[in-house]
Design a protein around this motif. Structure first.
Motif, PDB file in Angstrom:
ATOM      1  N   UNK A 603       0.798  -1.226   0.000  1.00  0.00           N
ATOM      2  CA  UNK A 603       0.000   0.000   0.000  1.00  0.00           C
ATOM      3  C   UNK A 603       0.831   1.277   0.000  1.00  0.00           C
ATOM      4  N   UNK A 604       2.012   1.236   0.599  1.00  0.00           N
ATOM      5  CA  UNK A 604       2.785   2.470   0.658  1.00  0.00           C
ATOM      6  C   UNK A 604       4.236   2.233   1.008  1.00  0.00           C
ATOM      7  N   UNK A 605       5.089   3.201   0.624  1.00  0.00           N
ATOM      8  CA  UNK A 605       6.529   3.118   0.884  1.00  0.00           C
ATOM      9  C   UNK A 605       7.051   4.493   1.269  1.00  0.00           C
ATOM     10  N   UNK A 606       7.970   4.509   2.233  1.00  0.00           N
ATOM     11  CA  UNK A 606       8.721   5.708   2.587  1.00  0.00           C
ATOM     12  C   UNK A 606      10.207   5.414   2.411  1.00  0.00           C
ATOM     13  N   UNK A 607      10.903   6.342   1.772  1.00  0.00           N
ATOM     14  CA  UNK A 607      12.349   6.226   1.605  1.00  0.00           C
ATOM     15  C   UNK A 607      13.055   7.167   2.575  1.00  0.00           C
ATOM     16  N   UNK A 608      14.281   6.799   2.908  1.00  0.00           N
ATOM     17  CA  UNK A 608      15.189   7.717   3.604  1.00  0.00           C
ATOM     18  C   UNK A 608      16.612   7.304   3.236  1.00  0.00           C
ATOM     19  N   UNK A 609      17.452   8.271   2.872  1.00  0.00           N
ATOM     20  CA  UNK A 609      18.857   7.990   2.567  1.00  0.00           C
ATOM     21  C   UNK A 609      19.760   8.681   3.575  1.00  0.00           C
ATOM     22  N   UNK A 610      20.784   7.969   4.020  1.00  0.00           N
ATOM     23  CA  UNK A 610      21.749   8.562   4.948  1.00  0.00           C
ATOM     24  C   UNK A 610      22.688   9.524   4.241  1.00  0.00           C
ATOM     25  N   UNK A 611      22.699   9.509   2.899  1.00  0.00           N
ATOM     26  CA  UNK A 611      23.526  10.422   2.114  1.00  0.00           C
ATOM     27  C   UNK A 611      22.707  11.667   1.778  1.00  0.00           C
ATOM     28  N   UNK A 612      23.222  12.834   2.139  1.00  0.00           N
ATOM     29  CA  UNK A 612      22.445  14.069   2.016  1.00  0.00           C
ATOM     30  C   UNK A 612      22.046  14.355   0.570  1.00  0.00           C
ATOM     31  N   UNK A 613      22.943  14.172  -0.383  1.00  0.00           N
ATOM     32  CA  UNK A 613      22.617  14.468  -1.777  1.00  0.00           C
ATOM     33  C   UNK A 613      21.591  13.486  -2.327  1.00  0.00           C
ATOM     34  N   UNK A 614      21.701  12.225  -1.940  1.00  0.00           N
ATOM     35  CA  UNK A 614      20.718  11.228  -2.390  1.00  0.00           C
ATOM     36  C   UNK A 614      19.362  11.519  -1.765  1.00  0.00           C
ATOM     37  N   UNK A 615      19.366  11.911  -0.496  1.00  0.00           N
ATOM     38  CA  UNK A 615      18.115  12.263   0.175  1.00  0.00           C
ATOM     39  C   UNK A 615      17.440  13.438  -0.542  1.00  0.00           C
ATOM     40  N   UNK A 616      18.203  14.454  -0.922  1.00  0.00           N
ATOM     41  CA  UNK A 616      17.637  15.606  -1.632  1.00  0.00           C
ATOM     42  C   UNK A 616      17.098  15.183  -2.999  1.00  0.00           C
ATOM     43  N   UNK A 617      17.819  14.296  -3.670  1.00  0.00           N
ATOM     44  CA  UNK A 617      17.379  13.780  -4.978  1.00  0.00           C
ATOM     45  C   UNK A 617      16.031  13.062  -4.852  1.00  0.00           C
ATOM     46  N   UNK A 618      15.890  12.214  -3.860  1.00  0.00           N
ATOM     47  CA  UNK A 618      14.642  11.478  -3.666  1.00  0.00           C
ATOM     48  C   UNK A 618      13.490  12.420  -3.291  1.00  0.00           C
ATOM     49  N   UNK A 619      13.786  13.389  -2.438  1.00  0.00           N
ATOM     50  CA  UNK A 619      12.743  14.346  -2.041  1.00  0.00           C
ATOM     51  C   UNK A 619      12.252  15.150  -3.239  1.00  0.00           C
ATOM     52  N   UNK A 620      13.157  15.515  -4.115  1.00  0.00           N
ATOM     53  CA  UNK A 620      12.767  16.286  -5.295  1.00  0.00           C
ATOM     54  C   UNK A 620      11.871  15.457  -6.210  1.00  0.00           C
ATOM     55  N   UNK A 621      12.193  14.159  -6.351  1.00  0.00           N
ATOM     56  CA  UNK A 621      11.398  13.296  -7.227  1.00  0.00           C
ATOM     57  C   UNK A 621       9.982  13.089  -6.703  1.00  0.00           C
ATOM     58  N   UNK A 622       9.837  13.072  -5.389  1.00  0.00           N
ATOM     59  CA  UNK A 622       8.552  12.683  -4.803  1.00  0.00           C
ATOM     60  C   UNK A 622       7.751  13.838  -4.229  1.00  0.00           C
ATOM     61  N   UNK A 623       8.281  15.041  -4.257  1.00  0.00           N
ATOM     62  CA  UNK A 623       7.533  16.179  -3.707  1.00  0.00           C
ATOM     63  C   UNK A 623       6.345  16.482  -4.607  1.00  0.00           C
ATOM     64  N   UNK A 624       5.267  17.025  -4.034  1.00  0.00           N
ATOM     65  CA  UNK A 624       4.044  17.262  -4.823  1.00  0.00           C
ATOM     66  C   UNK A 624       4.272  18.074  -6.085  1.00  0.00           C
ATOM     67  N   UNK A 625       5.216  19.027  -6.017  1.00  0.00           N
ATOM     68  CA  UNK A 625       5.439  19.881  -7.187  1.00  0.00           C
ATOM     69  C   UNK A 625       6.717  19.508  -7.913  1.00  0.00           C
ATOM     70  N   UNK A 626       7.406  18.455  -7.421  1.00  0.00           N
ATOM     71  CA  UNK A 626       8.615  17.951  -8.059  1.00  0.00           C
ATOM     72  C   UNK A 626       9.614  19.060  -8.350  1.00  0.00           C
ATOM     73  N   UNK A 627       9.846  19.868  -7.310  1.00  0.00           N
ATOM     74  CA  UNK A 627      10.861  20.889  -7.411  1.00  0.00           C
ATOM     75  C   UNK A 627      10.354  22.171  -7.980  1.00  0.00           C
TER      76      UNK A 627
END
Length: 627
Positions: A603-627
């Motif tokens: 039903x659902x998935x949450x990601x988290x990366x310990x690498x700051x740049x990878x975390x920012x990359x994932x957040x940008x892909x999944x944010x409602x406005x995609x950056x």
């Protein structure tokens, strides 16, 4: 297979001699392919002479005795098997489980298990009951009828210990198998009374021909066992098929029937990504095949976790039909067998699947069976020592002159049936190229800001009665002992609003059975399904093949995003199978690993990366406005 066969009187002439033990050690190594452990040899020295003495006291000198009799479909061995004729003249087997126990610890929470020192083992009455069931269902048949009984002989046990062990044994099928201690094993009031307690009261000698018939009997599931298994599987809602799954099942059954009609060896490959129903289809096919006259099917998997889960669902009575496929071909796979190999991408291919040679053990399995149906997802290969491809299987079929059929599963049944999410994940974990922004609305996807938020998300779903688990890449040490308490080794520190914070959880248990004193900690095979699993972090080896409603994935420093490509850092891994690979080789397995972890949630998935740049990359892909 067995170590020794003779009458009790013949065994009495040498069983106490060191030369007898030495000969047994040599034969064990020859028959079973490995040397016996020192503990096992020690138990022979103590128990074999004691058993023979007891049998002679019961007047059973002329009964045949087999020591270490193998049950091939289970990989287990009966300590001793007595053979004679029952009152009706049928061949009778009495399976004896021998123990040298003088103390044991029992727990009401786990009535089927017993702690002996540091070990937790199955209750001996349940153990011998399994032997009896096997002999009844895999050896006895119309043309070779057997009477089968079972007895537990604890030749050093006090009356108090035996009384304690009899309490849990009195429940269920184990009640049919007596538990005898030191005071029960004397010829009082008569040898006949002792024979009665052993389950041998009417046992008369049998000829060598009967013994040879048993030793050479084919071990295969009885029609009654197959029919019952087919009914059980058909009645399980967990194995209900939907839409294209049933079409695929019918196509596979047609291929199996055609192969049988041609009388040629056949390979059927079923490909499909995570959630396309490969395991469910395999289980339903096993049920179908069990109902066919003269069937000899098996459902195998290289994953012990999946095997244990399926046995729990179907029932331990059918364990010989569902087995783990690792370093050898299961016994009694014959030219009338249809073998279903689930998770074939995890089949072991020592030493390295990229060397090109077809896996030896898998090759033997395919050669022995009439039809082999392999369920495959090439992008779930996560180790250099496992995995094969559709092309390899097709080429092997051509070389061997086997027929070949390929069935591809398309429909998605996990991840809320979201093709959009599956495609997004498949695209995300490509080695390079621009990633797709998430625009789907039929799956709950987001990136957590920190591990605590991830943890709270999981806990909220657990409180709501839904299944949820946390998984991670193998980027933290895993040194916890087999028995709880587990060490909180998955530790992540990040900068919060009020300064540095640390979140830590243990990996899932490495033990195959729950800790005797900690039943709240699930064993490894049941981490994904049992209460308490939400308190540990699962890895690829416990999550693969499993699913739960909500899925939290922690990406470690072994796989980071830089620009339009993924970069592998094998030195960040704690997986001894992978960490010494060069980065370009490690990248393939890391991408496959995180793809598998990302597709466990229905039903659902949450990601988290310990690498700051990878975390920012994932957040940008999944944010409602995609950056």
């Amino acid at each position: 297979m067995h170590l020794y066969a003779a009458t009790v009187a013949e065994a009495a002439r040498g069983v106490g001699d060191e030369a007898f033990i030495a000969a047994a050690e040599r034969r064990f190594t020859k028959v079973f392919g490995v040397a016996p452990s020192a503990e096992e040899v020690h138990s022979w020295r103590r128990s074999w002479p004691a058993l023979v003495s007891i049998l002679r006291s019961a007047g059973l000198e002329d009964v045949h005795l087999l020591l270490e009799y193998s049950l091939p479909a289970t990989g287990e061995r009966v300590d001793a098997l007595l053979l004679g004729k029952d009152a009706d003249g049928r061949l009778c087997c009495v399976a004896i489980e021998l123990k040298q126990w003088t103390r044991a610890q029992l727990s009401p929470a786990r009535p089927g298990m017993v702690r002996i020192g540091e070990r937790v083992v199955q209750h001996p009455a349940r153990q011998v009951g399994g032997y009896v069931h096997y002999l009844q269902q895999w050896v006895s048949r119309d043309d070779f009828p057997l009477t089968v009984r079972g007895t537990v002989v604890l030749h050093d046990a006090s009356a108090e210990l035996v009384a304690d062990l009899r309490v849990p044994a009195a429940r269920g099928p184990a009640a049919a198998h007596p538990v005898l201690g030191r005071d029960d094993l004397t010829p009082q009031p008569s040898p006949q009374a002792l024979a009665q307690r052993l389950g041998c009261a009417e046992l008369s000698p049998t000829g060598r021909d009967d013994v040879e018939r048993l030793l050479h009997a084919e071990h295969r599931p009885s029609p009654a066992l197959l029919e019952r298994a087919g009914e059980v599987i058909a009645g399980r809602d967990a194995f209900a098929l939907i839409g294209d799954q049933d079409l695929a099942r019918q196509e596979i059954l047609h291929a199996v029937d055609a192969a049988r009609e041609r009388g040629t060896k056949s390979i059927v490959v079923v490909t499909g990504g995570p959630g396309t129903g490969k395991t469910v289809i395999a289980c339903r096919l096993l049920g179908d095949l069990c109902k066919q006259p003269g069937g000899n099917p098996r459902l195998l998997s290289p994953s012990g976790t999946l095997t244990r889960q399926l046995r729990r669902t179907v029932g331990e009575d059918f364990r010989g039909l569902i087995a783990t496929f690792l370093n050898k071909v299961p016994a009694q796979i014959a030219d009338d067998s249809v073998v279903l190999l689930d998770e074939a991408h995890r089949a072991r291919t020592y030493p390295d699947h990229q060397q090109g040679a077809f896996p030896v053990i898998l090759g033997k399995l395919v050669d022995q069976a009439a039809v082999t149906v392999l369920f495959l997802d090439e992008r779930q290969i996560v180790r250099p020592t496992e995995g094969l491809t559709l092309k390899q299987l097709e080429q092997h079929a051509q070389r061997r002159g086997f027929s070949f059929v390929h069935v591809d599963l398309v429909s998605q049944f996990r991840c809320n049936g979201s093709r959009a999410y599956q495609q997004w994940v498949d695209h995300l974990f490509q080695p390079e190229g621009p990633a797709l922004a998430w625009e789907g609305s039929d799956y709950d996807l987001a990136v957590a800001t920190d591990p605590e938020q991830l943890d709270h998300w999981v806990a909220e779903h657990i409180r709501g009665g839904r299944t949820a688990r946390v998984t991670a890449g193998f980027c933290w040490p895993w040194d916890s002992p087999l028995t709880p308490p587990l060490l909180p080794e998955v530790a992540i520190t990040w900068d919060g609003p009020e300064g540095p914070r640390t979140w830590a959880r243990p990996w899932n248990s490495r033990a195959d059975e729950p800790g005797f004193d900690h039943p709240e900690v699930p064993a490894r095979p049941f981490w994904a399904t049992d209460t308490g699993g939400q308190d540990q972090v699962g890895c690829i080896y416990t999550a693969q093949g499993m699913e739960y409603a909500y899925n939290a994935v922690i990406m470690g420093g072994d796989l980071v995003r830089r620009g339009d490509r993924w970069i592998a850092h094998p030195e960040e891994s704690h997986d001894s199978q992978l960490r010494d690979l060069p980065p370009h080789r490690y990248l393939e397995y890391a991408l496959n690993t995180y793809r598998v972890l990302a597709t466990r949630g229905s039903r659902g998935t949450r990601f988290y990366s310990t690498d700051a740049l990878t975390q920012a990359f994932l957040q940008k892909l999944t944010s409602p406005h995609n950056g």
